[in-house]
Design an enzyme around this catalytic site. Structure first.
Site, mmCIF file in Angstrom:
data_model
loop_
_atom_site.group_PDB
_atom_site.id
_atom_site.type_symbol
_atom_site.label_atom_id
_atom_site.label_comp_id
_atom_site.label_asym_id
_atom_site.label_seq_id
_atom_site.Cartn_x
_atom_site.Cartn_y
_atom_site.Cartn_z
ATOM 1 N N ASP A 15 19.613 83.862 84.023
ATOM 2 C CA ASP A 15 20.842 83.130 84.298
ATOM 3 C C ASP A 15 21.998 84.113 84.464
ATOM 4 O O ASP A 15 22.313 84.879 83.562
ATOM 5 C CB ASP A 15 21.145 82.165 83.140
ATOM 6 C CG ASP A 15 22.124 81.062 83.520
ATOM 7 O OD1 ASP A 15 23.084 81.358 84.252
ATOM 8 O OD2 ASP A 15 21.917 79.919 83.101
ATOM 9 N N CYS A 55 25.067 76.485 87.346
ATOM 10 C CA CYS A 55 23.649 76.515 86.996
ATOM 11 C C CYS A 55 22.878 75.300 87.506
ATOM 12 O O CYS A 55 21.866 75.437 88.196
ATOM 13 C CB CYS A 55 23.518 76.622 85.480
ATOM 14 S SG CYS A 55 21.820 76.685 84.897
ATOM 15 N N ASP A 325 19.454 81.943 88.777
ATOM 16 C CA ASP A 325 20.120 80.812 89.429
ATOM 17 C C ASP A 325 21.278 81.264 90.310
ATOM 18 O O ASP A 325 21.407 80.856 91.453
ATOM 19 C CB ASP A 325 20.586 79.779 88.392
ATOM 20 C CG ASP A 325 21.438 80.383 87.282
ATOM 21 O OD1 ASP A 325 21.591 81.620 87.221
ATOM 22 O OD2 ASP A 325 21.948 79.605 86.444
ATOM 23 N N HIS A 326 22.140 82.106 89.793
ATOM 24 C CA HIS A 326 23.285 82.630 90.536
ATOM 25 C C HIS A 326 23.676 83.928 89.864
ATOM 26 O O HIS A 326 23.043 84.355 88.889
ATOM 27 C CB HIS A 326 24.449 81.634 90.545
ATOM 28 C CG HIS A 326 24.784 81.119 89.190
ATOM 29 N ND1 HIS A 326 25.373 81.902 88.216
ATOM 30 C CD2 HIS A 326 24.569 79.909 88.597
ATOM 31 C CE1 HIS A 326 25.528 81.205 87.110
ATOM 32 N NE2 HIS A 326 25.024 79.988 87.306
#
Length: 520
Positions: A15, A55, A325-326
């Site tokens: 994450d 998220c 996720d990013h």
């Protein structure tokens, strides 16, 4: 697939991990030896991009294979329409029991729940079709219960990430150098790794599908000993930014709003005592050092998982994927977190290790083509020999793993962001626009990057001359032709990828005629 009598999938996601933060791609400081080894055994994708943030929406794109404009779950808390399928539901059709460790932050469709159903009180739901091996939403209850059983004194989730109160920081170290109250062995990162390993230990001779989601390096920016001291902040590169946050915010009204949101203490890092727009260079460097430390801690857990697969021989049957996720701004442009239009928030790592003999020729290679999070669901399904649903906007990456030529592949990456605030209307009120106008879409090519806002001015960056996106060329008459070309490309992209679940079907006198989605 004949060389794989048993097929397993280990789908690992972290994450808020920046793509550059791998020693395998030449980061001058970050140490990720286990992911470097995974890259040597598989393929690393250097131009991989998330579809959106934060998220929940980003994971929705990754797990449904859909662009934000199609699944429309744009915020943490925006419901995901139940009619969409996802990777878990699809692998169930192949006889797998997809098991989640961590979280997916899936907001359920409220039309199928009673108003007082507790699932409608949180955005941290589980993706439909997933069996829960260990759920670790924000309250972290299973992990905190484990800490309490070991003798730690925590009242609740708010206490758990407090730094050691009596810790004496040496000279030159910032606030985030102070370690956690818990040891590395008892950290949530290690707790996750232990849970996955326990589950795998009794499933050696059967096919399985595991989605393991590590929280870190997501804030709070704090690490246990000895990780907290792993990186010397004085040796690290400083964040790239304008001379002041005020000057930075002049680039665009949205950026000014995003910067203003960081004034609230705890908005980014819950126990950090300072205003992130006022901290000095030493504090910025320390935050970056601690962020890198959290990355190395996750890397160590991935090393444990890979060691288990090799010890049991399961590595010969297991597709291993590592991504996130990013990404994270990490002080660049004075920003922290992922609320921006800059590459630092969307450029993410991707490593795939395919055990098939067909992938032997590409081991250790790095791919320089644009790939996207929506490509992962088609990749996994093709690897398992399953059909790819019509809804998927991405394409399978198996051709890259097999070294096959790809004459027709995307020349840009695409990402979107939904910044409406249904509950509080802060962007709407501040910017003077409607909720449905609080959106942008970005077209990221090799040279130019174009960002189109629904109701705010556009942005254009020449990434060859300005790799850190500091000069907006959108109003420069000399770039009017480039602006037009980028806008046309974006329109064509949206037209090509508008939802096509039923549009690929046609009713004839002989029944349904169906065009299969493009696999590659």
């Amino acid at each position: 697939m004949s060389d794989l009598p048993i097929r397993k999938v280990l789908f690992i996601s972290a994450d808020q991990w920046r793509a550059e933060c791998l020693s395998a791609v030449g980061h001058p400081a970050v140490k990720t030896p286990h992911l470097d080894q995974l890259a040597r055994e598989g393929v690393l994708f250097r131009r991989h991009y998330a579809q959106t943030s934060p998220c929940g929406p980003s994971r929705t794109s990754m797990l449904t294979g859909m662009y934000l404009m199609n699944h429309r779950s744009g915020r943490n808390g925006t419901p995901l329409d139940r009619r969409h399928t996802n990777i878990a539901l699809e692998v169930r059709k192949a006889g797998y029991d997809p098991t989640l460790f961590g979280y997916t932050d899936t907001s359920p469709d409220p039309r199928y729940h009673a108003p007082d159903d507790p699932v409608l009180k949180t955005y941290e739901g589980v993706l439909p079709g997933m069996t829960v091996g260990l759920q670790l939403p924000d309250h972290m209850a299973p992990w905190i219960a484990d800490l309490k059983a070991k003798g730690y004194q925590f009242r609740d989730r708010w206490d758990v990430y407090k730094p050691q109160a009596d810790f004496v920081r040496p000279s030159g170290r910032g606030h985030s150098y102070a370690p956690t109250l818990f040891s590395a062995e008892d950290s949530e990162t290690n707790f996750m790794g232990n849970a996955v390993l326990r589950w795998l230990s009794v499933r050696r001779d059967e096919p399985w599908f595991v989605h393991a989601v590590f929280l870190r390096p997501h804030p709070p920016i704090i690490a246990p000993e000895p990780y907290n001291a792993l990186y010397d902040p004085a040796t690290l590169a400083m964040a790239v930014r304008a001379t002041s946050a005020e000057e930075e915010g002049c680039q665009h009204p949205f950026l000014k709003l995003a910067l203003a949101s960081l004034r609230e203490k705890g908005a980014y890092d819950e126990h950090y005592p300072h205003d992130h727009l006022e901290i000095d260079e030493a504090e910025v460097r320390q935050l970056r050092a601690t962020y890198y430390a959290m990355i190395t801690q996750v890397d160590d857990q991935i090393g444990r998982l890979m060691a288990h697969l090799k010890e049991t021989g399961e590595d010969r049957h297991t597709l291993v994927i590592f991504t996130c996720d990013h990404a994270e701004m990490l002080g660049d442009h004075w920003l922290w977190g992922k609320t921006s239009y800059f590459d630092q928030a969307y450029h993410i790592p991707l490593i795939i290790r395919d055990p098939r003999r067909a992938a032997d020729g590409t081991r250790g290679t790095q791919i320089d083509r644009f790939t996207e999070a929506v490509d992962l669901m088609p990749t996994i399904l093709e690897w398992l020999g399953r059909d790819i649903p019509h809804q998927c906007d991405g394409r399978s990456l198996l051709s890259f793993l097999e070294g096959a030529p790809l004459p027709h592949w995307r020349e840009e990456a695409h990402f979107e962001f939904d910044f409406q605030d249904i509950a509080h209307q802060i962007p709407e009120t501040t910017l003077g626009i409607a909720s449905d106008q609080c959106r942008f879409a970005a077209l990221r090519g090799r040279r130019f990057k174009y960002v189109h806002f629904a109701a705010l001015p556009p942005l254009l960056f020449d990434l060859e001359q300005d790799p850190f996106e500091q000069t907006n060329l959108a109003e420069d008459p000399a770039h009017a032709g480039t602006m037009l070309a980028c806008a046309q490309k974006m329109l064509s992209w949206r037209m090509e990828h508008a939802e096509h679940v039923l549009s690929r079907m046609f009713i004839t006198e002989n029944g349904i005629v169906e065009q299969a989605p493009r696999r590659r």
